[in-house]
Design a protein around this motif. Structure first.
Motif, PDB file in Angstrom:
ATOM      1  N   HIS A 181       0.821  -1.221   0.000  1.00 15.92           N
ATOM      2  CA  HIS A 181       0.000   0.000   0.000  1.00 15.92           C
ATOM      3  C   HIS A 181       0.853   1.268   0.000  1.00 15.92           C
ATOM      4  O   HIS A 181       0.294   2.371   0.013  1.00 15.92           O
ATOM      5  CB  HIS A 181      -0.909   0.011   1.228  1.00 15.92           C
ATOM      6  CG  HIS A 181      -1.838  -1.157   1.306  1.00 15.92           C
ATOM      7  ND1 HIS A 181      -3.105  -1.158   0.745  1.00 15.92           N
ATOM      8  CD2 HIS A 181      -1.677  -2.387   1.870  1.00 15.92           C
ATOM      9  CE1 HIS A 181      -3.687  -2.322   0.964  1.00 15.92           C
ATOM     10  NE2 HIS A 181      -2.844  -3.083   1.651  1.00 15.92           N
ATOM     11  N   LEU A 182       2.179   1.129   0.007  1.00 18.99           N
ATOM     12  CA  LEU A 182       3.045   2.299   0.166  1.00 18.99           C
ATOM     13  C   LEU A 182       3.569   2.839  -1.153  1.00 18.99           C
ATOM     14  O   LEU A 182       4.290   3.848  -1.157  1.00 18.99           O
ATOM     15  CB  LEU A 182       4.225   1.948   1.083  1.00 18.99           C
ATOM     16  CG  LEU A 182       3.864   1.550   2.522  1.00 18.99           C
ATOM     17  CD1 LEU A 182       5.119   1.281   3.336  1.00 18.99           C
ATOM     18  CD2 LEU A 182       3.022   2.629   3.196  1.00 18.99           C
ATOM     19  N   GLY A 183       3.245   2.221  -2.269  1.00 22.32           N
ATOM     20  CA  GLY A 183       3.695   2.715  -3.562  1.00 22.32           C
ATOM     21  C   GLY A 183       3.165   4.105  -3.847  1.00 22.32           C
ATOM     22  O   GLY A 183       1.961   4.356  -3.762  1.00 22.32           O
ATOM     23  N   GLY A 184       4.057   5.025  -4.172  1.00 26.49           N
ATOM     24  CA  GLY A 184       3.656   6.393  -4.483  1.00 26.49           C
ATOM     25  C   GLY A 184       3.372   7.259  -3.269  1.00 26.49           C
ATOM     26  O   GLY A 184       2.984   8.425  -3.417  1.00 26.49           O
ATOM     27  N   ILE A 185       3.557   6.715  -2.082  1.00 32.37           N
ATOM     28  CA  ILE A 185       3.298   7.490  -0.854  1.00 32.37           C
ATOM     29  C   ILE A 185       4.538   8.312  -0.515  1.00 32.37           C
ATOM     30  O   ILE A 185       5.643   7.784  -0.394  1.00 32.37           O
ATOM     31  CB  ILE A 185       2.938   6.557   0.317  1.00 32.37           C
ATOM     32  CG1 ILE A 185       1.671   5.777  -0.015  1.00 32.37           C
ATOM     33  CG2 ILE A 185       2.762   7.369   1.598  1.00 32.37           C
ATOM     34  CD1 ILE A 185       0.455   6.637  -0.316  1.00 32.37           C
ATOM     35  N   GLY A 186       4.358   9.610  -0.370  1.00 24.86           N
ATOM     36  CA  GLY A 186       5.471  10.483  -0.011  1.00 24.86           C
ATOM     37  C   GLY A 186       5.444  10.925   1.437  1.00 24.86           C
ATOM     38  O   GLY A 186       6.487  11.248   2.014  1.00 24.86           O
ATOM     39  N   GLU A 187       4.243  10.961   2.035  1.00 24.38           N
ATOM     40  CA  GLU A 187       4.102  11.440   3.408  1.00 24.38           C
ATOM     41  C   GLU A 187       3.263  10.424   4.179  1.00 24.38           C
ATOM     42  O   GLU A 187       2.109  10.167   3.831  1.00 24.38           O
ATOM     43  CB  GLU A 187       3.441  12.821   3.416  1.00 24.38           C
ATOM     44  CG  GLU A 187       3.677  13.606   4.685  1.00 24.38           C
ATOM     45  CD  GLU A 187       3.441  15.101   4.495  1.00 24.38           C
ATOM     46  OE1 GLU A 187       3.583  15.840   5.477  1.00 24.38           O
ATOM     47  OE2 GLU A 187       3.092  15.522   3.362  1.00 24.38           O
ATOM     48  N   LEU A 188       3.852   9.850   5.204  1.00 26.58           N
ATOM     49  CA  LEU A 188       3.222   8.751   5.943  1.00 26.58           C
ATOM     50  C   LEU A 188       2.904   9.203   7.364  1.00 26.58           C
ATOM     51  O   LEU A 188       3.803   9.594   8.117  1.00 26.58           O
ATOM     52  CB  LEU A 188       4.157   7.546   5.969  1.00 26.58           C
ATOM     53  CG  LEU A 188       3.616   6.255   6.593  1.00 26.58           C
ATOM     54  CD1 LEU A 188       2.379   5.756   5.835  1.00 26.58           C
ATOM     55  CD2 LEU A 188       4.695   5.180   6.624  1.00 26.58           C
ATOM     56  N   PHE A 189       1.625   9.152   7.729  1.00 21.58           N
ATOM     57  CA  PHE A 189       1.153   9.537   9.050  1.00 21.58           C
ATOM     58  C   PHE A 189       0.827   8.262   9.833  1.00 21.58           C
ATOM     59  O   PHE A 189       0.013   7.448   9.378  1.00 21.58           O
ATOM     60  CB  PHE A 189      -0.091  10.425   8.949  1.00 21.58           C
ATOM     61  CG  PHE A 189       0.157  11.726   8.243  1.00 21.58           C
ATOM     62  CD1 PHE A 189       0.409  12.875   8.966  1.00 21.58           C
ATOM     63  CD2 PHE A 189       0.152  11.794   6.855  1.00 21.58           C
ATOM     64  CE1 PHE A 189       0.635  14.086   8.315  1.00 21.58           C
ATOM     65  CE2 PHE A 189       0.383  12.989   6.193  1.00 21.58           C
ATOM     66  CZ  PHE A 189       0.626  14.141   6.926  1.00 21.58           C
TER      67      PHE A 189
ATOM     68  N   VAL B 119      10.131   8.047   3.079  1.00 23.54           N
ATOM     69  CA  VAL B 119       8.885   8.818   3.204  1.00 23.54           C
ATOM     70  C   VAL B 119       9.091   9.920   4.228  1.00 23.54           C
ATOM     71  O   VAL B 119       9.971   9.847   5.080  1.00 23.54           O
ATOM     72  CB  VAL B 119       7.682   7.936   3.650  1.00 23.54           C
ATOM     73  CG1 VAL B 119       7.326   6.923   2.595  1.00 23.54           C
ATOM     74  CG2 VAL B 119       7.958   7.278   4.995  1.00 23.54           C
ATOM     75  N   ARG B 120       8.268  10.949   4.113  1.00 25.21           N
ATOM     76  CA  ARG B 120       8.246  11.995   5.134  1.00 25.21           C
ATOM     77  C   ARG B 120       7.344  11.483   6.262  1.00 25.21           C
ATOM     78  O   ARG B 120       6.140  11.344   6.077  1.00 25.21           O
ATOM     79  CB  ARG B 120       7.723  13.309   4.547  1.00 25.21           C
ATOM     80  CG  ARG B 120       8.560  13.798   3.382  1.00 25.21           C
ATOM     81  CD  ARG B 120       8.113  15.161   2.853  1.00 25.21           C
ATOM     82  NE  ARG B 120       6.726  15.170   2.400  1.00 25.21           N
ATOM     83  CZ  ARG B 120       6.323  14.732   1.206  1.00 25.21           C
ATOM     84  NH1 ARG B 120       7.192  14.217   0.343  1.00 25.21           N
ATOM     85  NH2 ARG B 120       5.046  14.792   0.872  1.00 25.21           N
ATOM     86  N   LEU B 121       7.935  11.232   7.401  1.00 24.30           N
ATOM     87  CA  LEU B 121       7.259  10.502   8.462  1.00 24.30           C
ATOM     88  C   LEU B 121       6.687  11.464   9.501  1.00 24.30           C
ATOM     89  O   LEU B 121       7.361  12.385   9.959  1.00 24.30           O
ATOM     90  CB  LEU B 121       8.256   9.543   9.133  1.00 24.30           C
ATOM     91  CG  LEU B 121       7.696   8.528  10.120  1.00 24.30           C
ATOM     92  CD1 LEU B 121       6.737   7.574   9.427  1.00 24.30           C
ATOM     93  CD2 LEU B 121       8.845   7.740  10.753  1.00 24.30           C
ATOM     94  N   ARG B 122       5.429  11.222   9.898  1.00 28.24           N
ATOM     95  CA  ARG B 122       4.769  12.021  10.943  1.00 28.24           C
ATOM     96  C   ARG B 122       4.115  11.063  11.936  1.00 28.24           C
ATOM     97  O   ARG B 122       3.378  10.150  11.541  1.00 28.24           O
ATOM     98  CB  ARG B 122       3.678  12.927  10.345  1.00 28.24           C
ATOM     99  CG  ARG B 122       4.192  14.121   9.520  1.00 28.24           C
ATOM    100  CD  ARG B 122       4.780  13.758   8.217  1.00 28.24           C
ATOM    101  NE  ARG B 122       5.067  14.892   7.365  1.00 28.24           N
ATOM    102  CZ  ARG B 122       6.253  15.470   7.236  1.00 28.24           C
ATOM    103  NH1 ARG B 122       7.285  15.057   7.967  1.00 28.24           N
ATOM    104  NH2 ARG B 122       6.437  16.463   6.386  1.00 28.24           N
ATOM    105  N   ILE B 123       4.334  11.304  13.224  1.00 29.96           N
ATOM    106  CA  ILE B 123       3.731  10.497  14.287  1.00 29.96           C
ATOM    107  C   ILE B 123       2.638  11.323  14.953  1.00 29.96           C
ATOM    108  O   ILE B 123       2.885  12.452  15.400  1.00 29.96           O
ATOM    109  CB  ILE B 123       4.778  10.060  15.338  1.00 29.96           C
ATOM    110  CG1 ILE B 123       5.986   9.402  14.666  1.00 29.96           C
ATOM    111  CG2 ILE B 123       4.141   9.120  16.352  1.00 29.96           C
ATOM    112  CD1 ILE B 123       5.674   8.134  13.924  1.00 29.96           C
ATOM    113  N   LEU B 124       1.436  10.761  15.033  1.00 27.07           N
ATOM    114  CA  LEU B 124       0.295  11.447  15.624  1.00 27.07           C
ATOM    115  C   LEU B 124      -0.305  10.597  16.734  1.00 27.07           C
ATOM    116  O   LEU B 124      -0.195   9.366  16.713  1.00 27.07           O
ATOM    117  CB  LEU B 124      -0.787  11.707  14.573  1.00 27.07           C
ATOM    118  CG  LEU B 124      -0.386  12.511  13.336  1.00 27.07           C
ATOM    119  CD1 LEU B 124      -1.522  12.520  12.333  1.00 27.07           C
ATOM    120  CD2 LEU B 124       0.001  13.936  13.724  1.00 27.07           C
ATOM    121  N   THR B 125      -0.934  11.252  17.694  1.00 28.00           N
ATOM    122  CA  THR B 125      -1.684  10.515  18.707  1.00 28.00           C
ATOM    123  C   THR B 125      -2.903   9.859  18.069  1.00 28.00           C
ATOM    124  O   THR B 125      -3.260   8.720  18.374  1.00 28.00           O
ATOM    125  CB  THR B 125      -2.127  11.457  19.833  1.00 28.00           C
ATOM    126  OG1 THR B 125      -0.963  12.020  20.443  1.00 28.00           O
ATOM    127  CG2 THR B 125      -2.927  10.704  20.884  1.00 28.00           C
TER     128      THR B 125
END
Length: 629
Positions: free
Chosen positions: A300-308, A337-343
């Protein structure tokens, strides 16, 4: 009582439950439906007494694999529960909210058990996760925002906060705690009766999807238990498992099962222990974590640039930015990927609101922990060394069975560098770096604290004597078992008003609306009790409730000098206008290729995790230092 009385409905519900236990489903179903109709008419669909009929009927249908009607019932139940919780929980004392939530029929658990066998329930499960994950923290944050809405409310809030400080003190005798807790509950109930509306609007998956960037993907991890049916009147649940719920910007969603939780949790624990001890190469262990957690997501990560990512369970302890990819162990997830961690993915909607303007940044470091008697060795006496670990403490009989905190001389140099980069005033240091001084801060743009951190698991054996350890470790509230060590902590008995410990519980009452970033340059500040559905009960949660848009914390102990060097590099990049997440990834990359072999260890660069707003901090770039003063 008549055919429409709630007590009649309760009798019908109980008889239906008996029939289910006997396998007489055909006789049970009409009784459940009659009971539900009576409750909804007499009490309303959102009343807690209505919920069990919804819940029992849905579980019976789940057991019979009647998925569409079970799904419809759970949709009604989760919607009604959420409405009730958002209306009622803000009026409850803090200590009772989690208890009251736990007393409700667990529609969330049943929803994910349904999804395990009925993929048609994906939208329902996604809506449930987005609205229920971190719900108590969201309620506490709203309460804190409104607590100063009038002089009367502000006075009540200050009295409650004063009791918080007393209850958090390690010097408070145990016999005085029950009366103070009771008084706190009374005052807090009075406080919330006088507050204006605390309504929190539910979010939809469509709203969250619209907040994603075009090349973004939200992954909500969820721990759950499969439903196995009833046995002798008791619901049976399987072993815990993990799943991932994926949401794309165009609203498409997907479900990715990750398998049993035990192997994943074990792999995470082994990798963390090896990394924190720094006595072996942890990379093979983290590759195993990647294989278990990331590899199933790969299609599911193909073409994903920003991963939350919104973690759950033990996945909160994973340093995702340092995790190798499942396809190439030489590359990190943060490299591709540009990685973001959220609650919670709900934060994507909340963070669309512009940040309030914060005040001058504040740096606190190098607290004077107190005088420690000289001894023959650094092991026994806690003699300061520049290579000390933030969060390390000495336990010995010579020190009355308690805690003694080593000085951290490298934090003085760190504080000067950070303050200069932030355009802040002189750092708050030495005897002035107290818990009381920290609590007085009002929405600094950046709040940087360099000191020891602590987290005591509830199972930690109590030490002997009258030290801080028994009082901290014995607390039921996990927010009283995690915090920061500040001036006077080695001599807590000297100042009844400030024992030198800033607990996470106290930090929740701070005013950080307008604070863009809290950086806890202290060890193990990311550790806390993990509660599925609510995240980690520790410092990260506390500063988020207080209003900070992002927190940077550590997952294990790191040497003092290395932490100082890491922070100086990180702030240099923030000042150049890089985003909070990008600056962290770039700093980690720089340390992976550092000239000093020690700094190249994952033990140093992999410890730090950013949660929350990932974007640049406004008015912090070079050339705008004057505006930060």
């Amino acid at each position: 009582l008549g055919p429409e009385h709630p007590n009649t409905a309760q009798a019908l519900n109980n008889l239906a439950f008996l029939y289910v236990n006997q396998g007489r489903y055909g006789e049970a179903e009409p009784l459940y439906k009659r009971a539900l109709a009576i409750f909804e008419k007499a009490l309303g669909p959102e009343h807690p007494n209505t919920a069990p009929s919804h819940y029992n009927l849905a579980r019976m249908q789940l057991q019979q694999r009647m998925f569409p009607p079970a799904r419809e019932l759970l949709e009604r139940l989760t919607s009604a529960q959420l409405t009730w919780l958002l209306r009622e929980l803000p009026l409850q004392p803090r200590e009772l909210r989690a208890t009251q939530l736990a007393a409700l029929p667990d529609a969330v658990a049943t929803t994910f058990a349904l999804l395990d066998v009925d993929h048609g329930a994906l939208e329902l499960a996604l809506q449930t996760r987005l609205n229920r994950q971190g719900l108590l923290a969201a309620i506490e944050q709203r309460q804190r925002q409104l607590a100063a809405s009038s002089p009367q409310v502000k006075d009540l809030a200050e009295r409650v906060a004063g009791l918080d400080r007393q209850l958090a003190s390690v010097s408070l005798p145990a016999k005085q705690r029950p009366a103070l807790r009771q008084e706190r509950q009374r005052l807090e109930a009075e406080l919330f009766r006088t507050l204006p509306s605390l309504r929190i609007e539910p979010v939809s998956s469509a709203q969250v999807a619209a907040a994603l960037p075009r090349d973004g993907l939200l992954v909500e991890f969820q721990q759950y238990r499969p439903f196995l049916g009833f046995n002798k009147g008791k619901a049976q649940w399987g072993l815990p498992r993990y799943m991932a719920l994926l949401l794309h910007p165009d609203g498409r969603s997907a479900l990715v099962p990750l398998g049993e939780a035990a192997p994943i949790d074990k792999a995470v624990g082994q990798a963390l222990e090896a990394t924190a001890r720094n006595n072996q190469d942890p990379r093979p262990l983290w590759r195993q974590v990647s294989r278990l957690v990331l590899e199933p997501l790969q299609p599911h990560l193909g073409g994903i640039g920003e991963l939350f990512l919104s973690p759950d369970g033990e996945l909160h302890r994973v340093p995702f930015a340092a995790l190798p990819t499942s396809t190439d162990p030489q590359r990190l997830l943060s490299d591709v990927v540009r990685l973001r961690i959220l609650t919670t993915g709900r934060d994507l909607v909340r963070l669309q609101q512009p940040a309030k303007a914060g005040g001058a940044s504040v740096v606190m470091a190098n607290p004077a922990y107190g005088v420690v008697a000289a001894a023959k060795s650094s092991t026994a006496a806690g003699t300061a060394t520049s290579g000390g670990k933030r969060g390390g403490q000495q336990r010995s009989a010579e020190l009355r069975g308690g805690l003694r905190w080593d000085p951290l001389p490298a934090t003085e140099f760190e504080a000067l560098q950070v303050a200069k980069l932030l355009g802040a005033g002189a750092p708050i240091e030495g005897p002035q770096a107290t818990a009381a001084r920290a609590l007085q801060q009002r929405a600094p743009r950046v709040f940087h604290i360099a000191t020891h951190g602590f987290f005591f698991p509830v199972t930690l054996p109590q030490a002997r004597g009258d030290s801080a350890l028994p009082a901290l470790a014995a607390q039921e509230d996990p927010l009283l078992r995690s915090g920061l060590v500040l001036a006077g902590a080695n001599r807590p008995e000297l100042n009844p008003a400030d024992d030198g410990y800033l607990t996470a519980s106290e930090a929740t009452g701070m005013d950080l609306e307008g604070t863009e970033l809290v950086v806890l340059s202290a060890c193990e500040t990311g550790l806390a009790d993990v509660q599925s559905g609510e995240g980690v009960y520790g410092l990260q949660r506390a500063f988020t409730v207080a209003g900070s848009r992002a927190t940077l914390l550590s997952l294990w102990k790191v040497k003092d000098a290395a932490t100082a060097a890491f922070m100086a590099h990180y702030y240099g990049r923030l000042r150049q206008g890089e985003g909070r997440a990008e600056a962290l990834v770039a700093t980690q990359a720089a340390f992976r290729h550092h000239a000093d072999p020690l700094y190249r260890d994952m033990y140093v660069w992999g410890a730090f995790q950013l949660t929350g707003d990932w974007r640049p901090i406004q008015r912090l770039s070079s050339g705008s230092a004057a505006s930060a003063r």
